[in-house]
Write a protein that holds these residues in place. Structure first.
Motif, mmCIF file in Angstrom:
data_model
loop_
_atom_site.group_PDB
_atom_site.id
_atom_site.type_symbol
_atom_site.label_atom_id
_atom_site.label_comp_id
_atom_site.label_asym_id
_atom_site.label_seq_id
_atom_site.Cartn_x
_atom_site.Cartn_y
_atom_site.Cartn_z
ATOM 1 N N CYS A 124 0.844 -1.192 0.000
ATOM 2 C CA CYS A 124 0.000 0.000 0.000
ATOM 3 C C CYS A 124 0.878 1.241 0.000
ATOM 4 O O CYS A 124 1.818 1.350 0.801
ATOM 5 N N GLN A 125 0.562 2.161 -0.903
ATOM 6 C CA GLN A 125 1.311 3.415 -1.017
ATOM 7 C C GLN A 125 0.391 4.484 -1.585
ATOM 8 O O GLN A 125 -0.338 4.227 -2.557
ATOM 9 N N CYS A 178 -3.692 0.173 -2.811
ATOM 10 C CA CYS A 178 -3.121 -1.115 -2.426
ATOM 11 C C CYS A 178 -3.184 -2.092 -3.589
ATOM 12 O O CYS A 178 -4.138 -2.071 -4.375
ATOM 13 N N PRO A 184 6.126 6.893 1.740
ATOM 14 C CA PRO A 184 6.077 5.688 2.581
ATOM 15 C C PRO A 184 5.191 4.598 1.985
ATOM 16 O O PRO A 184 4.185 4.870 1.336
ATOM 17 N N ALA A 229 3.661 0.458 2.879
ATOM 18 C CA ALA A 229 3.452 -0.636 3.831
ATOM 19 C C ALA A 229 3.329 -1.928 3.034
ATOM 20 O O ALA A 229 2.529 -2.011 2.106
ATOM 21 N N THR A 231 2.928 -6.221 3.376
ATOM 22 C CA THR A 231 2.612 -7.381 4.198
ATOM 23 C C THR A 231 2.928 -8.629 3.382
ATOM 24 O O THR A 231 2.547 -8.721 2.217
ATOM 25 N N MET A 284 5.163 -7.747 8.381
ATOM 26 C CA MET A 284 4.791 -6.418 7.892
ATOM 27 C C MET A 284 5.987 -5.482 7.994
ATOM 28 O O MET A 284 6.802 -5.618 8.919
ATOM 29 N N ASP A 287 6.893 -1.169 7.243
ATOM 30 C CA ASP A 287 6.670 0.199 6.756
ATOM 31 C C ASP A 287 8.038 0.756 6.406
ATOM 32 O O ASP A 287 8.958 0.709 7.237
ATOM 33 N N ARG A 306 10.366 3.401 3.189
ATOM 34 C CA ARG A 306 10.362 4.316 2.043
ATOM 35 C C ARG A 306 11.182 3.701 0.913
ATOM 36 O O ARG A 306 12.355 3.386 1.122
#
Length: 160
Positions: free
Chosen positions: A56-57, A61, A107, A109, A111, A126, A128, A130
């Motif tokens: 997701c960015q 997603c 950023p 994320a 998974t 997971m 998070d 950049r």
């Protein structure tokens, strides 16, 4: 009138010689992949039979079951008469790629959920982070953004 034509010809020629001179480095003819790449090191690869990724960015997603491909290392074959070569040798790693519509340096994320060869679920990991931007071929060739991760027994990490 002849002077203006001569001046224009000289300016055009001067512009061409500076653009094509020895200072201009050629850029490779490759496109940047908008993707998250995951490497599973050989030390953990035998424990991963299937992998599902979600990234997701910027409010969007993407997720899917991704193909695990065998990884390889380049083995230098040396140089003869100025011609160099290498060969690929399997190294026990596994590689996966999740293609995205866009990839920015904002950023992200990710998974990762996997399955072991016996069908049991692996721990969900997971991260998070950049994505990183760089100029691997020089600034004249444009900025490349990469989202490269490693999945191992300890978790999901950004590739150094």
């Amino acid at each position: 009138m002849r002077r203006q034509g001569l001046l224009l010809a000289l300016m055009t020629t001067a512009g061409l010689t500076t653009a094509c001179g020895p200072g201009a480095a050629p850029c490779p003819a490759i496109a940047q992949a908008t993707a998250v790449s995951v490497t599973v090191p050989a030390s953990y690869a035998q424990q991963v039979a299937a992998l599902h990724l979600k990234a997701c960015q910027d409010g969007a997603c993407t997720e899917e079951d991704v193909e695990l491909r065998p990884g390889s290392a380049s083995i230098d074959q040396g140089c003869t008469n100025g011609v160099c070569s290498a060969t690929a040798s399997p190294d026990g790693t596994k590689l996966a790629t999740l293609f995205l519509q866009t990839l920015t340096e904002s950023p992200m994320a990710v998974t990762a959920a996997g399955t072991a060869p016996d069908g049991t679920a692996l721990p969900v990991r997971m991260l998070d982070f950049r994505p990183r931007g760089d100029y691997p071929f020089g600034e004249q060739c444009g900025r490349f953004i990469t989202a490269s991760l490693v999945l191992d027994a300890e978790g999901l990490h950004q590739r150094g």
